[in-house]
Every structure is written in structure tokens, then in C-alpha cells.
Scaffold this motif. Structure first.
Motif, mmCIF file in Angstrom:
data_model
loop_
_atom_site.group_PDB
_atom_site.id
_atom_site.type_symbol
_atom_site.label_atom_id
_atom_site.label_comp_id
_atom_site.label_asym_id
_atom_site.label_seq_id
_atom_site.Cartn_x
_atom_site.Cartn_y
_atom_site.Cartn_z
ATOM 1 N N ALA A 10 -6.607 3.220 2.641
ATOM 2 C CA ALA A 10 -7.589 2.243 3.520
ATOM 3 C C ALA A 10 -8.999 2.757 3.030
ATOM 4 O O ALA A 10 -9.858 1.785 2.985
ATOM 5 C CB ALA A 10 -7.166 2.337 4.904
ATOM 6 N N ARG A 14 -11.661 0.313 1.321
ATOM 7 C CA ARG A 14 -12.897 0.165 1.766
ATOM 8 C C ARG A 14 -14.223 0.447 0.894
ATOM 9 O O ARG A 14 -15.223 -0.336 0.693
ATOM 10 C CB ARG A 14 -13.235 0.948 3.110
ATOM 11 C CG ARG A 14 -14.343 0.816 3.881
ATOM 12 C CD ARG A 14 -14.436 1.463 5.353
ATOM 13 N NE ARG A 14 -15.689 1.260 6.169
ATOM 14 C CZ ARG A 14 -16.944 1.499 5.916
ATOM 15 N NH1 ARG A 14 -17.234 2.273 4.760
ATOM 16 N NH2 ARG A 14 -17.708 1.044 6.857
ATOM 17 N N THR A 47 -6.634 -7.671 3.244
ATOM 18 C CA THR A 47 -7.043 -6.246 3.063
ATOM 19 C C THR A 47 -8.347 -6.217 3.345
ATOM 20 O O THR A 47 -9.051 -5.253 4.181
ATOM 21 C CB THR A 47 -6.805 -5.680 1.725
ATOM 22 O OG1 THR A 47 -5.450 -5.606 1.472
ATOM 23 C CG2 THR A 47 -7.273 -4.284 1.488
ATOM 24 N N ARG A 50 -8.947 -6.560 7.042
ATOM 25 C CA ARG A 50 -8.726 -5.213 7.623
ATOM 26 C C ARG A 50 -9.552 -4.309 7.660
ATOM 27 O O ARG A 50 -9.749 -3.298 8.685
ATOM 28 C CB ARG A 50 -7.327 -4.725 7.071
ATOM 29 C CG ARG A 50 -6.166 -5.577 7.711
ATOM 30 C CD ARG A 50 -4.677 -4.879 7.389
ATOM 31 N NE ARG A 50 -4.483 -4.531 6.034
ATOM 32 C CZ ARG A 50 -3.898 -5.542 5.095
ATOM 33 N NH1 ARG A 50 -3.696 -6.791 5.669
ATOM 34 N NH2 ARG A 50 -3.825 -5.664 3.874
ATOM 35 N N ARG A 51 -10.620 -4.386 6.371
ATOM 36 C CA ARG A 51 -11.388 -3.291 6.427
ATOM 37 C C ARG A 51 -12.836 -3.580 7.284
ATOM 38 O O ARG A 51 -13.576 -2.883 7.671
ATOM 39 C CB ARG A 51 -11.919 -2.803 5.192
ATOM 40 C CG ARG A 51 -10.665 -2.442 4.318
ATOM 41 C CD ARG A 51 -10.043 -0.804 4.388
ATOM 42 N NE ARG A 51 -9.550 -0.677 5.651
ATOM 43 C CZ ARG A 51 -8.602 -1.101 6.066
ATOM 44 N NH1 ARG A 51 -7.379 -1.437 5.060
ATOM 45 N NH2 ARG A 51 -7.697 -0.716 7.248
#
Length: 226
Positions: A10, A14, A47, A50-51
């Protein structure tokens, strides 16, 4: 993948989004979407979301890093024992970044970052800029009425020149057009320095025809070929 592996993955994503966002916004401005950034980062849109919940969150995160860069230049400039050289180093360094980074120029104008983040980061920079101007004034190397806010408004004006010249550079026969802001930085520096001096400006002025072609292109979007 275990929990630690997921966290590392993750964090990598990011970081990739932050780096890609900086590049995309630098080239295209902050009108680019989070989807554009995700594509440039090589990650899925899901993705990206989500970040960062939205593009504004990404912009705020990039803004913090940009302020870190500007803060480093300011501290380096303040560490220079020569007050004039420090002031020039600050202006040349920060303007070079803003001139090539469309996104940074837009964020620093206060138009895109969240008000809370903008205020917080400005509060970090303003005392350093004021100290740089105060030191130059107190040592007598600049005119007695120069303030830190003068330096801020100068950068706003010169960044606008840099943006205009960059956007219209393909329509005039001047390879140095993106550097045009440096000429006017030179004019400003001569105007504030004490004792008054006149230095050779770094690049020539545009001709009347080139100025017309450049401004016509950036204002109207016309394809100027004549």
C-alpha cells in the motif's frame, strides 16, 4: 500476503501515485484527473481511490512535499552569510521549480489546495520569506521598503510570465522562450538592489511580432502560423 506485506504494498502504491501525480500535474496542470494519475502510476483506479479518497487529497499530499522543497531552499538561502546572494538564490531556485511545474504554480496560488492545508503550509513558509527580506533590508543590500510579501507577489507575476511563455513557445522561433521569466527577474533584482546596479539581463527580450504571436496563442488558443 501477510499484513506487513500488504502495508508495504500500500505504501509503495501511495508513493507511486504521489510521484506520478507530481509529474502529471507538472505537465498538464491540476485539471488532470485522479484516473490520469493512476494510469501514469501504473496502478488501477480502485487502488488510487484506496490511497486517496479524491484528487483533492492527492493535491494536499503533493503540496506538503512541495513546501518541503521550498522550505529547504529558504533555509539554504538563510544560511548563506551573504544576504543578497541568499535572496537571489531563493528567488532563482523557487522560480525555476514553479516555471517547470504547472501544478506547483497553481497550488501555490491558493486555487486548489484545501484551505486548511494551504494555511498550514503557508504558515511554515511565510516567516522564512519574511526573515530573508528583513535580513536583506537590515544589511542595506536592498531598498528600505522591501518586504517578504513583495517577494511573494513577484513570484506570482513571474510564474504567470513563465506559464504564458511556455504555453506559446511552439509558436515563436525562440528556444529560450520558457526562460523568459528570468529576464524580468533580472529587472526586478536591479530595481530592489542597493546601491543601485544594472546587470546584464540573462536573455534578450522578445520581438513585437513574437510577443503578439505568443500572447495570441495563449489567450485565444489560435494556431498562429503567419
Amino acid at each position: 500476503m501477510n499484513e506487513q506485506g500488504l502495508r508495504k504494498d500500500a505504501e509503495r502504491n501511495r508513493e507511486r501515485l504521489l510521484e506520478a501525480g507530481r509529474k502529471v500535474f507538472a505537465e498538464r496542470g491540476l485539471g488532470a484527473s485522479l484516473n490520469d494519475v493512476a494510469k501514469a502510476a501504473g496502478v488501477g483506479v480502485g487502488t488510487a481511490y484506496r490511497r486517496f479518497a479524491n484528487k483533492d487529497e492527492l493535491i494536499d499530499a503533493i503540496f506538503v512535499r512541495q513546501v518541503d522543497e521550498l522550505g529547504a531552499i529558504l533555509n539554504e538561502s538563510l544560511a548563506d552569510e551573504d544576504a543578497w546572494r541568499g535572496l537571489v538564490n531563493y528567488l532563482e531556485g523557487t522560480l525555476a521549480i514553479q516555471a517547470r511545474d504547472r501544478g506547483m504554480a497553481q497550488i501555490l496560488s491558493g486555487s486548489w489546495a484545501s484551505l486548511e492545508e494551504y494555511n498550514a503550509q503557508r504558515a511554515r513558509l511565510a516567516p522564512l520569506v519574511n526573515r530573508l527580506a528583513d535580513r536583506a533590508r537590515e544589511t542595506g543590500v536592498v531598498r528600505a521598503d522591501l518586504t517578504g510579501t513583495d517577494l511573494i507577489f513577484l513570484q506570482i507575476g513571474l510564474t504567470a510570465i513563465a506559464t504564458t511563455a511556455r504555453d506559446g513557445a511552439d509558436h515563436i522561433n525562440r528556444a529560450d522562450a520558457p526562460e523568459l521569466y528570468r529576464r524580468y527577474l533580472g529587472v526586478f533584482l536591479d530595481g530592489i538592489r542597493e546601491p543601485a546596479t544594472r546587470t546584464e539581463l540573462p536573455i534578450p527580450a522578445l520581438s513585437t511580432d513574437d510577443t503578439h504571436a505568443l500572447l495570441r496563442q495563449t489567450v485565444s488558443g489560435d494556431d498562429v502560423t503567419e
